[in-house]
Design an enzyme around this catalytic site. Structure first.
Site, PDB file in Angstrom:
ATOM      1  N   ARG A 332       0.876  -1.140  -0.108  1.00 53.50           N
ATOM      2  CA  ARG A 332      -0.025  -0.143  -0.033  1.00 53.50           C
ATOM      3  C   ARG A 332       0.964   1.378   0.079  1.00 53.50           C
ATOM      4  O   ARG A 332       0.630   2.191  -0.675  1.00 53.50           O
ATOM      5  CB  ARG A 332      -0.951  -0.155   1.217  1.00 53.50           C
ATOM      6  CG  ARG A 332      -2.005  -1.185   1.140  1.00 53.50           C
ATOM      7  CD  ARG A 332      -2.882  -1.251   2.321  1.00 53.50           C
ATOM      8  NE  ARG A 332      -3.819  -1.929   2.143  1.00 53.50           N
ATOM      9  CZ  ARG A 332      -4.823  -2.676   3.180  1.00 53.50           C
ATOM     10  NH1 ARG A 332      -4.666  -2.070   4.182  1.00 53.50           N
ATOM     11  NH2 ARG A 332      -5.446  -3.310   2.758  1.00 53.50           N
ATOM     12  N   ARG A 437       1.374  -1.623   7.244  1.00 55.43           N
ATOM     13  CA  ARG A 437       0.353  -2.661   7.279  1.00 55.43           C
ATOM     14  C   ARG A 437       0.206  -3.357   5.924  1.00 55.43           C
ATOM     15  O   ARG A 437      -0.066  -2.697   4.991  1.00 55.43           O
ATOM     16  CB  ARG A 437      -0.783  -2.562   7.872  1.00 55.43           C
ATOM     17  CG  ARG A 437      -1.520  -3.787   8.323  1.00 55.43           C
ATOM     18  CD  ARG A 437      -2.767  -3.503   9.248  1.00 55.43           C
ATOM     19  NE  ARG A 437      -3.571  -2.721   8.659  1.00 55.43           N
ATOM     20  CZ  ARG A 437      -4.575  -2.902   7.662  1.00 55.43           C
ATOM     21  NH1 ARG A 437      -4.477  -4.077   7.106  1.00 55.43           N
ATOM     22  NH2 ARG A 437      -5.360  -1.963   7.006  1.00 55.43           N
TER      23      ARG A 437
END
Lengths: 639, 257
Positions: A332, A437
């Site tokens: 991401r 994450r």
């Protein structure tokens, strides 16, 4: 004074630590468990699973949530899936690989032992959820199905259409309601924690406000568990639910709990772009879409042709070009920065040029529209509803948005913070995701903490602590209640001219510009001047209509924004002190020649845990060095 | 565009309520219905009045917090759409839009458009779960679930607990909500051991909570933002009757309530 940060990581080989630790944890016998009251704040995946599991063990649990029902906690909005090292696809997955992918995905800024335990426990989570009736996607043979997510080259993500968080949360919620019915859990909905109460240096209770009547009261217990989520709403516009806030963890921080890595925030690459000033929140389009969608922008800056008129040769599939091994499934932080970069070059699409295409044309040609509808139907509908555009015909337009916060209260291996008795689970703690994450790992962590870690480790705390009986008539409860009431009165009494939202928007804009996807020392220093000024204005000019003795949503928001105004400063301070780029923390003065994040392991291979030292005083930094004994500290590459 | 919004204002559970008209100029067609209410509230705050209370949280159509009657229709004119996912392009310049809370005896008004839906939680407490103690679960793939069963269970499990079905029903029945949970769990092999107990417990709790009975108007299905089918109510009735016909089951369930 420096607080010694003892992470209490068990000795022994990585793969044996958790088993050895479980064997060594002290136990509370069944008859004694019911003598202990445990206060669980939050009813998302971590809170609901913890409350249900602790009650099943025999503890007396009180669970609090600000929503009208525990089923509405923000975990419900998670779309794509949950990772587990089941290796059902036989594609070479293992606990080690999930561990390694997560450590690498976090840019080597997480604690090895915690992450390894997370990967181990992931396997049990799927078993538990299936037993509860979570309707995961299945193959025709009746076996569980999997898909791929960013940062991994195996298919280990379990999912329930685009509503995985909802289904997992409903599973945990039903377990919670089962325990409510049995009498093991007392549930307090529409109740917001506004402070933590310490007695003899231990967390012994909380002060709450009943959001319906406005009554400020206390609850005492033998341990406090905060499972109150993240703080992405500091940016005002985020994918987080409107009510999500930092108040519980921030108030605990002010009472002595160290706040770790506050600058580690995740900007999710695939969200629906902002459409105007009325915008109140941003909507995520699941990362799972990148299994079949291809991300591109025109090669030429300022190319205003509609997408279908731009031939392939004039499109830049920039993730596939820059990161051929992971392509559209790059992690991401990397995908978000790449989107920002092409938009900064003037190649962005849509109004204002802040968008990139996520195109399903090729997948629809290859698999047919029904197959795409089966996989992503609800997401396509949601997109169309919001934008009035049909993603089966034209590519989606997406842009990065704040989505998750890796930072949170510091915890040891037992998930206990620096205040004895205060435990922190899920997104509210800092522990497992380092500086970034991976997709489908938040659900995994929330449930790992709640179902499989805290039920064991909290027993060790209770068995090894001498806890004198404490009731809410204790003077300390009276004192903290008075402080909370004073704060409520101050918010109501300011009677200024500006609405709470106007301050929240101003703060969000400031944080997005200064402490968002790219951070410069100059910008951060300016923010450290601007934020205190905005905070002063807030306390002088805010207008909170209504009274404190009633349902008052303006008052609820005012308290939360006041805490965001304090947290924001700590985030910028942390971002300024960390003179390196890692994961979601990208410092413009620390990048490689081709614009990738440049870590500095010599100087910054540690957890930054900040201590509150008082209003207006500089917080004190404490460091937990990160030792990598099992993985090689490598430059993170997805090329 | 410019709208007149006629909103139910009620200061508290015991207070009398009334409809009040507000002019809302400069509404963007791209704004959501709740963002339109945000705009109204900013105006009211600036004018020194109290803003309109309404429940909301995720604003993505999944948490189930929001929900109001818009021109007499639960969640408004959009099909299979929650209030937060309804956009102002569904209205026209100059429209009068009436906004009221869910109306049902089981959902007392808290303030303005906010109601108390705790009765739905209590229906779940009466059996809407599978008792699977943490840590006791067998290997996930040891129980096969045919894909059509899993898919149908999912269709029922998609319920977000918003209460629109109750608000839309002339009887204020919670049958669709209850049936969806009974079907979700009852369609799966894991849910079989408690299937009858669950149906008895949940249906009886629903009746105790002053929800009305189902007389097949079918309004619930039309209002449901997740498109849940009333076929599940048939299934619930079948499970309930089968369970009630087995005295041992009925007694066990009665003991559990």
């Amino acid at each position: 004074m420096t607080i010694p940060l003892d992470a209490k990581v068990p000795a022994g080989p990585l793969a044996e630590k958790w088993d050895r630790h479980r064997g060594a944890l002290r136990l509370v016998n069944p008859a004694n468990k019911r003598k202990h009251v445990i206060l669980v704040v939050g009813s998302g995946l971590a809170g609901a699973s913890a409350a249900a599991s602790l009650s099943e063990l025999g503890y007396r649990v009180k669970c609090f949530c600000f929503q009208d029902s525990p089923r509405r906690a923000h975990s419900i909005a998670a779309q794509g899936g949950i990772n587990a090292a089941k290796n059902y696809q036989g594609d070479g997955d293992s606990i080690w690989r999930l561990f390694y992918d997560t450590i690498k995905g976090g840019d080597f800024r997480a604690r090895e032992a915690n992450v390894y335990r997370l990967a181990q426990v992931s396997v049990e989570i799927i078993d538990q959820c299936v037993a509860q009736g979570v309707p995961f996607a299945r193959e025709y043979g009746g076996l569980l199905a999997n898909r791929s997510f960013g940062g991994a080259q195996v298919s280990r993500t379990f999912y329930a259409r685009g509503q995985t968080g909802q289904q997992l949360l409903i599973g945990a919620y039903q377990a919670l309601e089962k325990e409510v019915a049995r009498g093991g859990v007392e549930m307090f909905p529409r109740t917001e924690m506004l402070d933590l109460v310490l007695v003899d240096g231990r967390a012994r209770g909380i002060v709450v406000r009943d959001l319906v009547t406005g009554a400020v009261t206390s609850h005492a217990g033998d341990a406090v568990v905060l499972a109150t989520g993240g703080y992405a709403n500091v940016f005002y516009l985020s994918t987080t639910a409107k009510g999500s806030n930092v108040t519980a963890t921030w108030r605990a921080h002010r009472r002595g709990a160290l706040f770790a890595n506050p600058c580690y925030t995740q900007i999710h690459p695939t969200c629906i772009p902002v459409s105007g000033d009325h915008q109140s929140k941003l909507t995520l389009m699941s990362e799972s879409l990148r299994n079949d969608g291809r991300v591109w922008v025109p090669k030429r800056a300022g190319d205003a042709r509609p997408p279908h008129e731009i031939p392939d040769a004039e499109r830049d599939y920039y993730l596939e070009r820059k990161y051929p091994s992971f392509g559209n499934l790059s992690p991401r932080d990397i995908a978000s920065r790449a989107a920002k970069e092409v938009c900064d070059e003037g190649r962005g699409v849509g109004p204002g040029g802040r968008g990139v295409y996520l195109d399903f044309r090729d997948a629809i040609q290859r698999l047919g529209e029904p197959a795409i509808a089966e996989r992503y139907g609800n997401l396509f509908e949601m997109y169309q509803r919001i934008t009035d555009e049909n993603p089966y015909r034209a590519p989606m337009r997406i842009y990065p948005a704040p989505h998750y916060t890796m930072g949170g209260l510091w915890v040891d291996y037992n998930l206990m913070g620096t205040i004895p008795g205060l435990h922190v689970l899920g997104e509210a703690n800092f522990s497992d995701h380092g500086a970034n994450r991976l997709g489908a790992s938040a659900l995994m962590q929330g449930l790992a903490d709640g179902y499989f870690v805290i039920p064991l480790t909290i027993g060790d705390y209770l068995a090894s602590s001498k806890l004198a009986p404490v009731g809410t008539d204790h003077a300390e409860f009276r004192r903290v209640e008075a402080e909370v009431q004073g704060r409520v009165n101050r918010l109501l009494g300011t009677r200024g001219t500006r609405s709470v939202d106007s301050f929240h928007k101003a703060l969000g804009h400031l944080m997005w510009e200064r402490c968002g996807m790219a951070r410069s020392p100059g910008g951060l220093r300016e923010a450290l001047v601007e934020i205190p000024t905005l905070r002063e204005q807030f306390w002088a000019e805010v207008r909170v209509p209504g009274t404190g003795e009633a349902f008052n949503q303006s008052l609820e928001r005012a308290g939360r924004v006041a805490d965001f105004l304090e947290l924001a400063e700590l985030m910028c301070r942390d971002a300024l002190h960390r003179e390196e780029s890692c994961g979601g923390h990208f410092r413009t003065d620390h990048q490689t020649g081709d614009g990738e994040a440049k870590r500095d392991d010599e100087r910054f291979c540690y957890v930054a845990a900040w201590e509150w030292t008082g209003e207006g005083a500089e917080p004190q930094l404490h460091r937990e060095p990160l030792a990598f004994e099992n993985v090689h500290l490598a430059t993170r590459s997805y090329k | 565009m410019k709208l007149t919004v006629r909103v139910w204002r009620q200061a508290g559970p015991q207070a009398a309520g009334r409809l009040v008209d507000y002019e809302v100029p400069d509404v963007s067609p791209d704004a959501s219905f709740l963002e339109m209410l945000d705009g109204l509230n900013e105006r009211l705050t600036a004018a020194g009045e109290e803003p309109v209370a309404f429940d909301h949280d995720c604003r993505e159509g999944i948490c189930g917090a929001c929900g109001v009657m818009i021109n007499g229709v639960a969640h408004g004119p959009g099909r299979a759409t929650t209030t937060c996912q309804l956009h102002m392009r569904s209205f026209r310049d100059g429209d009068l839009v009436t906004v009221e809370p869910w109306r049902a005896r089981a959902f007392p008004v808290v303030r303005d458009l906010v109601v108390d839906r705790a009765a739905l939680d209590r229906v779940v407490q009466a059996g809407g779960f599978i008792s699977a103690r943490t840590g006791s679960a067998p290997e996930a793939n040891s129980v096969l679930v045919p894909k059509p069963d899993a898919d149908l269970a999912f269709d029922a499990a998609a319920c977000i607990g918003c209460g629109a079905c109750v608000a839309a029903c002339p009887n204020a029945s919670a049958s669709l909500f209850t049936a969806a949970k009974i079907a979700h769990l009852g369609l799966l092999p894991q849910g079989q051991p408690e299937r009858h107990r669950r149906a008895l417990g949940m249906v009886e709790r629903m009746d105790l909570e002053s929800f009305g009975g189902c007389t097949w108007f079918g309004e619930c299905q039309e209002a449901c933002p997740k498109g849940i089918s009333i076929d599940f109510i048939t299934r619930m009735n079948r499970d309930y009757l089968r369970a009630a016909a087995q005295p041992a089951q009925a007694e066990a369930a009665a003991g559990a309530i």
